[in-house]
Scaffold this active site. Sequence first.
Site, PDB file in Angstrom:
ATOM      1  CE  LYS A   1    -128.114 -57.084 -56.578  1.00  0.00           C
ATOM      2  NZ  LYS A   1    -127.442 -56.755 -57.830  1.00  0.00           N
TER       3      LYS A   1
ATOM      4  CD  GLN B   1    -125.707 -54.315 -59.819  1.00  0.00           C
ATOM      5  OE1 GLN B   1    -125.690 -55.131 -58.916  1.00  0.00           O
ATOM      6  NE2 GLN B   1    -126.767 -54.095 -60.563  1.00  0.00           N
TER       7      GLN B   1
ATOM      8  CG  ASP C   1    -125.364 -62.081 -61.345  1.00  0.00           C
ATOM      9  OD1 ASP C   1    -126.541 -61.894 -60.984  1.00  0.00           O
ATOM     10  OD2 ASP C   1    -124.532 -61.173 -61.491  1.00  0.00           O
TER      11      ASP C   1
HETATM   12  N1  GUN Z   1    -127.663 -55.345 -63.343  1.00  0.00           N
HETATM   13  C1  GUN Z   1    -129.004 -55.405 -63.535  1.00  0.00           C
HETATM   14  N2  GUN Z   1    -129.463 -56.642 -63.234  1.00  0.00           N
HETATM   15  C2  GUN Z   1    -128.399 -57.370 -62.858  1.00  0.00           C
HETATM   16  C3  GUN Z   1    -128.222 -58.710 -62.415  1.00  0.00           C
HETATM   17  O1  GUN Z   1    -129.158 -59.508 -62.322  1.00  0.00           O
HETATM   18  N3  GUN Z   1    -126.953 -59.077 -62.096  1.00  0.00           N
HETATM   19  C4  GUN Z   1    -125.911 -58.233 -62.205  1.00  0.00           C
HETATM   20  N4  GUN Z   1    -124.712 -58.689 -61.885  1.00  0.00           N
HETATM   21  N5  GUN Z   1    -126.035 -56.978 -62.605  1.00  0.00           N
HETATM   22  C5  GUN Z   1    -127.269 -56.557 -62.921  1.00  0.00           C
END
Ligand code: GUN
Length: 285
Positions: free
Chosen positions: A53, A97, A120
Amino acid sequence: MAGSLMNGKTVSAAMREEMKQEVDRLTAKGVQPGLAVVLVGEDAASQVYVNSKHKTCLELGYYSEVHRLPADTTESDLLALIETLNGQSTIHGILVQLPLPKHINEKAVIDSIAVAKDVDGFHPVSVGNLVIGDESLLPCTPAGVIELLKRHEVEIAGKHAVVIGRSNIVGKPVSLLLQRENATVTMCHSRTANMKELTRQADILVVAIGRANFVDRSFLKPGVVVIDVGMNRLDNGKLAGDVDFEDVKDLCAWITPVPGGVGPMTITMLMYNTLKAAKRIHQIT
Ligand code: GUN
């Protein structure tokens, strides 16, 4: 009939080029889109995602902050950081995350993120807006599925879409988005009786059940469009989808490979959400 591959890498690359132009336009107005990613602990997969990211942010010209916190961080310290980020003018998107360490209440954390920065799309207000069809930031993987379908010119309206899986992250929101695009939607899950009777009616089948190679050709009607959201790590270290690709590929009109299908779209949609959030916060059209 040989199935055509739906290429998430190509669609992602095209969207990222479009976004770069938008980032330049905003930055020229004094608004550089900014994303803060918070990682608690040292989960290996999470570290890979977070690094990816950050790298994507830099490639597209975003401001990026990564907060790496130790596994024993208290919930109140994490909430205090989110409170700071909620009020920080250089940050337009906040992503914590998941999964979080067990001693932290995931819901309390998600609820604390400012809705305007909820890139998200997991905050209950964002989810509620999605349900009632109001404007909101959409969860990234489901939004990526819709974008993949649209950019391959797959007709959604009037089609029967069947979704396998009912998670908050994929199954539920993708069902709502397909319905919003005027599909007739059936949801299946681990307790569905006679699942194949339902999936064999699907024009579009979205699989997000989290079981490697769960769907084989006996689930499918010829000519179906198959979207595989699965990402399962096998004992031999290889990545497998929820669909047995080799078994089904000749039956499908379109199919997403794993990797290289839905996967690349998730970060792309996160970048899209961050851009959208920056524009909304600064009222730029
Ligand atoms: N962990 C795995 N997929 C995701 C996601 O789409 N968002 C977040 N915040 N954590 C994750």
